[in-house]
Design an enzyme around this catalytic site. Structure first.
Site, PDB file in Angstrom:
ATOM      1  N   ASP A  21       0.870  -1.180   0.000  1.00  0.00           N
ATOM      2  CA  ASP A  21       0.000   0.000   0.000  1.00  0.00           C
ATOM      3  C   ASP A  21       0.908   1.231   0.000  1.00  0.00           C
ATOM      4  O   ASP A  21       1.398   1.652   1.047  1.00  0.00           O
ATOM      5  CB  ASP A  21      -0.907   0.000   1.241  1.00  0.00           C
ATOM      6  N   ASN A  23      -0.156   4.067  -1.014  1.00  0.00           N
ATOM      7  CA  ASN A  23      -1.106   5.158  -1.187  1.00  0.00           C
ATOM      8  C   ASN A  23      -0.742   6.300  -0.238  1.00  0.00           C
ATOM      9  O   ASN A  23      -1.311   6.465   0.839  1.00  0.00           O
ATOM     10  CB  ASN A  23      -2.519   4.652  -0.884  1.00  0.00           C
ATOM     11  N   ARG A  36       4.111   4.785   4.754  1.00  0.00           N
ATOM     12  CA  ARG A  36       3.685   3.524   4.123  1.00  0.00           C
ATOM     13  C   ARG A  36       4.766   2.898   3.254  1.00  0.00           C
ATOM     14  O   ARG A  36       4.838   1.682   3.125  1.00  0.00           O
ATOM     15  CB  ARG A  36       2.415   3.755   3.313  1.00  0.00           C
ATOM     16  N   LYS A 197     -15.976  11.733  12.336  1.00  0.00           N
ATOM     17  CA  LYS A 197     -17.326  11.208  12.124  1.00  0.00           C
ATOM     18  C   LYS A 197     -17.688  10.038  13.029  1.00  0.00           C
ATOM     19  O   LYS A 197     -16.946   9.065  13.094  1.00  0.00           O
ATOM     20  CB  LYS A 197     -17.448  10.732  10.670  1.00  0.00           C
ATOM     21  N   GLU A 324      -4.160  19.341  12.817  1.00  0.00           N
ATOM     22  CA  GLU A 324      -3.373  19.923  11.720  1.00  0.00           C
ATOM     23  C   GLU A 324      -3.051  21.386  11.977  1.00  0.00           C
ATOM     24  O   GLU A 324      -2.106  21.938  11.431  1.00  0.00           O
ATOM     25  CB  GLU A 324      -4.157  19.810  10.391  1.00  0.00           C
ATOM     26  N   GLY A 354      -5.257   6.554   9.743  1.00  0.00           N
ATOM     27  CA  GLY A 354      -4.310   7.354   8.965  1.00  0.00           C
ATOM     28  C   GLY A 354      -4.003   8.689   9.608  1.00  0.00           C
ATOM     29  O   GLY A 354      -2.841   9.047   9.812  1.00  0.00           O
ATOM     30  N   SER A 356      -4.619   9.616  12.762  1.00  0.00           N
ATOM     31  CA  SER A 356      -4.042   9.433  14.106  1.00  0.00           C
ATOM     32  C   SER A 356      -2.550   9.132  13.971  1.00  0.00           C
ATOM     33  O   SER A 356      -1.727   9.668  14.701  1.00  0.00           O
ATOM     34  CB  SER A 356      -4.739   8.286  14.822  1.00  0.00           C
ATOM     35  N   GLY A 377      -9.122   2.867   7.569  1.00  0.00           N
ATOM     36  CA  GLY A 377     -10.347   2.089   7.367  1.00  0.00           C
ATOM     37  C   GLY A 377     -10.146   0.620   7.685  1.00  0.00           C
ATOM     38  O   GLY A 377     -10.981  -0.018   8.306  1.00  0.00           O
ATOM     39  N   LYS A 412      -4.512 -43.580 -12.278  1.00  0.00           N
ATOM     40  CA  LYS A 412      -5.471 -44.011 -13.314  1.00  0.00           C
ATOM     41  C   LYS A 412      -4.833 -45.120 -14.153  1.00  0.00           C
ATOM     42  O   LYS A 412      -4.075 -45.938 -13.621  1.00  0.00           O
ATOM     43  CB  LYS A 412      -5.878 -42.798 -14.148  1.00  0.00           C
TER      44      LYS A 412
HETATM   45  N1  LIG Z   1     -13.483  18.964  16.877  1.00  0.00           N
HETATM   46  C1  LIG Z   1     -13.288  18.747  15.590  1.00  0.00           C
HETATM   47  N2  LIG Z   1     -13.975  19.434  14.658  1.00  0.00           N
HETATM   48  C2  LIG Z   1     -13.764  19.208  13.358  1.00  0.00           C
HETATM   49  N3  LIG Z   1     -12.884  18.310  12.852  1.00  0.00           N
HETATM   50  C3  LIG Z   1     -12.190  17.613  13.757  1.00  0.00           C
HETATM   51  C4  LIG Z   1     -12.330  17.791  15.137  1.00  0.00           C
HETATM   52  N4  LIG Z   1     -11.489  16.928  15.749  1.00  0.00           N
HETATM   53  C5  LIG Z   1     -10.838  16.233  14.778  1.00  0.00           C
HETATM   54  N5  LIG Z   1     -11.245  16.649  13.584  1.00  0.00           N
HETATM   55  C6  LIG Z   1     -10.767  16.199  12.270  1.00  0.00           C
HETATM   56  O1  LIG Z   1     -10.897  14.787  12.173  1.00  0.00           O
HETATM   57  C7  LIG Z   1     -10.028  14.340  11.117  1.00  0.00           C
HETATM   58  C8  LIG Z   1      -9.501  12.952  11.322  1.00  0.00           C
HETATM   59  O2  LIG Z   1     -10.606  12.101  11.529  1.00  0.00           O
HETATM   60  P1  LIG Z   1     -10.509  10.567  11.051  1.00  0.00           P
HETATM   61  O3  LIG Z   1     -10.301  10.520   9.557  1.00  0.00           O
HETATM   62  O4  LIG Z   1     -11.697   9.912  11.639  1.00  0.00           O
HETATM   63  O5  LIG Z   1      -9.156  10.071  11.751  1.00  0.00           O
HETATM   64  P2  LIG Z   1      -8.376   8.738  11.355  1.00  0.00           P
HETATM   65  O6  LIG Z   1      -7.889   8.915   9.917  1.00  0.00           O
HETATM   66  O7  LIG Z   1      -7.266   8.642  12.342  1.00  0.00           O
HETATM   67  O8  LIG Z   1      -9.390   7.611  11.457  1.00  0.00           O
HETATM   68  C9  LIG Z   1      -8.868  15.316  11.133  1.00  0.00           C
HETATM   69  O9  LIG Z   1      -8.713  15.856   9.807  1.00  0.00           O
HETATM   70  C10 LIG Z   1      -9.277  16.402  12.134  1.00  0.00           C
HETATM   71  O10 LIG Z   1      -8.973  17.699  11.642  1.00  0.00           O
HETATM   72  O1  LIG Z   2      -5.585   5.104   2.510  1.00  0.00           O
HETATM   73  C1  LIG Z   2      -6.260   4.076   2.610  1.00  0.00           C
HETATM   74  O2  LIG Z   2      -7.301   3.928   3.487  1.00  0.00           O
HETATM   75  P1  LIG Z   2      -7.398   4.801   4.893  1.00  0.00           P
HETATM   76  O3  LIG Z   2      -7.506   6.242   4.472  1.00  0.00           O
HETATM   77  O4  LIG Z   2      -8.633   4.272   5.517  1.00  0.00           O
HETATM   78  O5  LIG Z   2      -6.161   4.521   5.677  1.00  0.00           O
HETATM   79  C2  LIG Z   2      -6.004   2.822   1.794  1.00  0.00           C
HETATM   80  O6  LIG Z   2      -4.863   3.008   0.965  1.00  0.00           O
HETATM   81  C3  LIG Z   2      -7.229   2.500   0.957  1.00  0.00           C
HETATM   82  O7  LIG Z   2      -7.464   3.530   0.043  1.00  0.00           O
HETATM   83  P2  LIG Z   2      -8.990   3.726  -0.454  1.00  0.00           P
HETATM   84  O8  LIG Z   2      -9.749   4.193   0.751  1.00  0.00           O
HETATM   85  O9  LIG Z   2      -8.897   4.755  -1.558  1.00  0.00           O
HETATM   86  O10 LIG Z   2      -9.499   2.398  -0.972  1.00  0.00           O
END
Ligand SMILES: Nc1ncnc2c1ncn2[C@@H]1O[C@H](COP(=O)(O)OP(=O)(O)O)[C@@H](O)[C@H]1O
Ligand SMILES: O=C(OP(=O)(O)O)[C@H](O)COP(=O)(O)O
Length: 655
Positions: A21, A23, A36, A197, A324, A354, A356, A377, A412
């Site tokens: 990966d 990516n 990665r 989310k 960020e 990702g 975190s 994910g 056979k």
């Molecule tokens: N209180 C908040 N309000 C808006 N965005 C937030 C808040 N806390 C965290 N975030 C945003 O959440 C995003 C990461 O969330 P997520 O993708 O669920 O994390 P991960 O990739 O670790 O699973 C970050 O871009 C961060 O800026």
């Molecule tokens: O970055 C990735 O997933 P992630 O953002 O959940 O860590 C993987 O490379 C999967 O990519 P995709 O979510 O475009 O299938």
């Protein structure tokens, strides 16, 4: 069941197509985080050092199945070469003559990167033709792309239908750590969730409610829970359609005795921007309209520190705030530091996500954690308890005490007595099973006694390819069980598709033969399998069920206990067409469930179910690596020294 890893297979001189990966975030052509790429180096270096010819596959971003220069893997291939300190070939194609030429010119210890797999329309559709093409480039597939494991795509999942797929070191490490966190975490087990989310993490929360002691919720998702509790959260990010879900989770947590810890204060601002006015307010005092919570406050940091301090297992997914931007990074930074502290005291700490992981990197703390997952994910779905297709497609190790494993040779109508004696003498000298599995050779009747004499000093057993059910009498051309027993034959193949479809043996006749073989103390290998048109009509299970039930008719569980079953799809016998590992596994699973229904769980679990049909050394690992495939009934490949290679494959993966 443990997964087969790159360490379990021979690599020297082999073409290894490795799914990684890569990516990675790229801005203006520059890689902004190479975590990665670095995470895959161990596996790549290991394969190269072992003399493999390595072909790397990866996706990058989400191109829609066509070439898009902004998503080319070229910069990644260049950076990989720097990190490996060696030449890395790059082909800006995903298939075709340029790819095939580059692969054919690859030498042992060299590495080639192909272009972004998602430039192919078939990649994300798990198109089997595309998967078969990529498989055709190599002898072995190594899956080291944990970050993509929640995707069933051609390059990580489909390909495993055509060549064996084993785990790379990164995949192995991810599974090891996340499995520990899901299956038997040391307690107290603290889960820290944040990010943007609730919808992304509901599955994790619900699954971890059955395991965690405490769940700390920060990030934007805290506001959905707080609003569900009636708090005034102003303009903070709330998922209005998840308020009821949040309430249910809070209710469930009480019922399960899991402590859900929500923030007591938050840093608010009117815009998500650096340098804007910000202040800390208590949650109970409410947030004014126009203001939004963008980080956890100081009191919450202290509260979270206290809840984390005695943890023995921590899983952290999702930042505590908009890390960020430095103004809103303090909560995430402090929580990361606390986790690093308890990790030093022996806590197992896992970051799954990702963003975190990026936060941990930002604060220079990534190395302070027990494990930083490369998949957001993927780790989430793993923590939810979901089966990840990119993991289930990897071949599995076999455990000795699981059930009997068998490699049987059905010659056979081949080999005269002289040829048989010569060949089986070689087998005796070359096949060492280490008592991990049974080897049975089934020559024509004429060679049975000779082969038995030669193999009597070894652990190779002898079987007949058929038998009649009467003890003796006017049955021209037939052989009785007593005649077989008299020359030391122990197994008898019954119901082979050629007996059924060329010599018109009925299920009733097979039932009579089966009973006779069993009552005489020999072991039957009962062959079942559908013809092509039956499969095409979706009748595979009906045919196999009928053949098994009719063959076993009138037998008690005790009488049937010794039976071995061989699933041989007729369309794969002697045709060079082989069932894909998934196709075979599906029928084997059906047979095992059918045995459970006919008799019971214990009987089904203890019955060896062999696969037969164009088994070759290059497809056997993929087949035998499936959980319900307990060995092979080998035709053509058993007449040559390929049979020895098949035995060696079994020896490698049975532990
Ligand atoms: N209180 C908040 N309000 C808006 N965005 C937030 C808040 N806390 C965290 N975030 C945003 O959440 C995003 C990461 O969330 P997520 O993708 O669920 O994390 P991960 O990739 O670790 O699973 C970050 O871009 C961060 O800026
Ligand atoms: O970055 C990735 O997933 P992630 O953002 O959940 O860590 C993987 O490379 C999967 O990519 P995709 O979510 O475009 O299938």
């Amino acid at each position: 069941m443990e997964k087969l890893t790159i360490k379990d297979v021979e690599l020297k001189g082999k073409k290894v197509i490795m799914r990684v990966d890569f990516n990675v975030p790229i801005k203006d052509g520059k890689i902004t985080d190479e975590t990665r790429i670095k995470a895959a180096l161990n596996t790549i270096k290991y394969a190269l050092d072992k003399g493999a010819k390595v072909i790397l596959l990866s996706h990058l971003g989400r191109p829609k199945g066509e070439k898009d220069p902004q998503f080319s893997l070229k910069p990644v291939a260049e950076r990989l070469g720097e990190l490996l300190n060696t030449n890395v070939y790059f082909v800006d194609e995903t298939r075709g003559s340029k790819v095939e030429e580059a692969v054919s010119e690859l030498k042992e210890g060299e590495v080639l990167v192909l272009e972004n797999t998602r430039f192919e329309k078939g990649e994300t559709k798990n198109d089997l033709e595309l998967a078969k093409y990529w498989a055709s480039l190599a002898d072995l597939h190594v899956n080291d792309a944990f970050g993509t494991a929640h995707r069933a795509h051609a390059s990580n999942v489909g390909i495993a239908n055509f060549i064996p797929s084993v785990a790379g070191f990164l995949m192995e490490k991810e599974i090891e750590f996340l499995q520990k966190a899901v299956e038997n975490p040391e307690k107290p087990y603290v889960v820290i969730l944040g990010g943007a989310k609730v919808s992304d993490k509901i599955g994790v929360i619900n699954n971890l409610l059955n395991k965690a002691d405490k769940i700390l919720i920060g990030g934007a998702m805290m506001f959905t829970f707080l609003k569900a509790l009636g708090k005034n959260v102003g303009s903070s990010l709330v998922e209005e359609d998840k308020l009821n879900v949040a309430k249910e989770i809070l209710e469930n947590s009480k019922a399960k005795g899991v402590e859900i810890v929500l923030p007591v204060d938050t840093v608010i601002a009117q815009k998500i921007e650096a340098g804007v006015e910000k202040k800390t307010v208590k949650i109970d005092d409410g947030i004014s309209e126009g203001w939004m919570g963008l980080d956890i406050g100081a009191e919450t940091i202290s509260l979270f520190k206290e809840k984390i301090s005695d943890a023995k297992t921590i899983v952290w997914n999702g930042p505590m705030g908009v890390f960020e931007i430095d103004d809103f990074a303090f909560g995430t930074k402090e929580v990361a530091h606390v986790i690093a502290e308890v990790t030093k005291k022996g806590c197992i700490s896992i970051i799954g996500g990702g963003d975190s992981a990026a936060a941990a990197e930002k604060f220079g703390l990534a190395s302070e954690f027990s494990h930083v997952s490369t998949g957001g994910g993927a780790s989430l779905e793993f923590l939810e308890g979901k089966e990840l297709p990119g993991i289930s497609s990897i071949s599995e190790k076999k455990n000795l005490n699981e059930r009997k494993f068998i490699l049987a040779a059905n010659w056979k109508m081949n080999k005269t007595n002289t040829e048989a004696a010569e060949f089986v003498s070689k087998l005796v000298g070359q096949i060492k099973t280490e008592d991990k599995f049974e080897v049975i050779v089934c020559p024509p009747y004429t060679a049975l006694e000779k082969v038995r004499d030669i193999t009597s000093s070894s652990n190779i057993k002898v079987g007949a390819q058929n038998v009649y059910y009467e003890d003796k009498g006017a049955y021209t051309g037939e052989i009785s069980v007593n005649m077989l027993k008299d020359i030391g034959v122990e197994y008898v193949i019954l119901g082979h598709s050629e007996r059924r479809h060329i010599f018109k043996e009925s299920d009733g006749l097979i039932n009579k033969k089966l009973k006779k073989v069993i009552v005489s103390g020999l072991t039957p290998i009962l062959c079942v399998g559908e013809q092509l048109e039956e499969r095409e009509k979706g009748l595979t299970f009906n045919v196999v069920e009928r053949q098994i039930k009719e063959a076993l008719y009138g037998l008690t569980e005790e009488e049937a206990r010794t039976i071995v079953i061989a699933y041989e799809p007729v369309w794969a016998i002697g045709t060079g067409k082989v069932a894909t590992p998934n196709q075979a596994q599906e029928v084997h699973e059906f047979i095992r469930d059918l045995l459970k229904d006919i008799f019971n769980e214990e009987f089904a679990e203890n019955t060896a179910i062999l696969y037969g049909g164009s088994i070759k050394p290059n497809n056997y690992l993929g087949l035998f690596g499936k959980p319900d495939i307990d060995g092979g009934l080998v035709g053509g490949a058993s007449l040559t020294e390929d049979f020895v290679e098949l035995a060696n494959i079994m020896k490698e993966i049975i532990e």
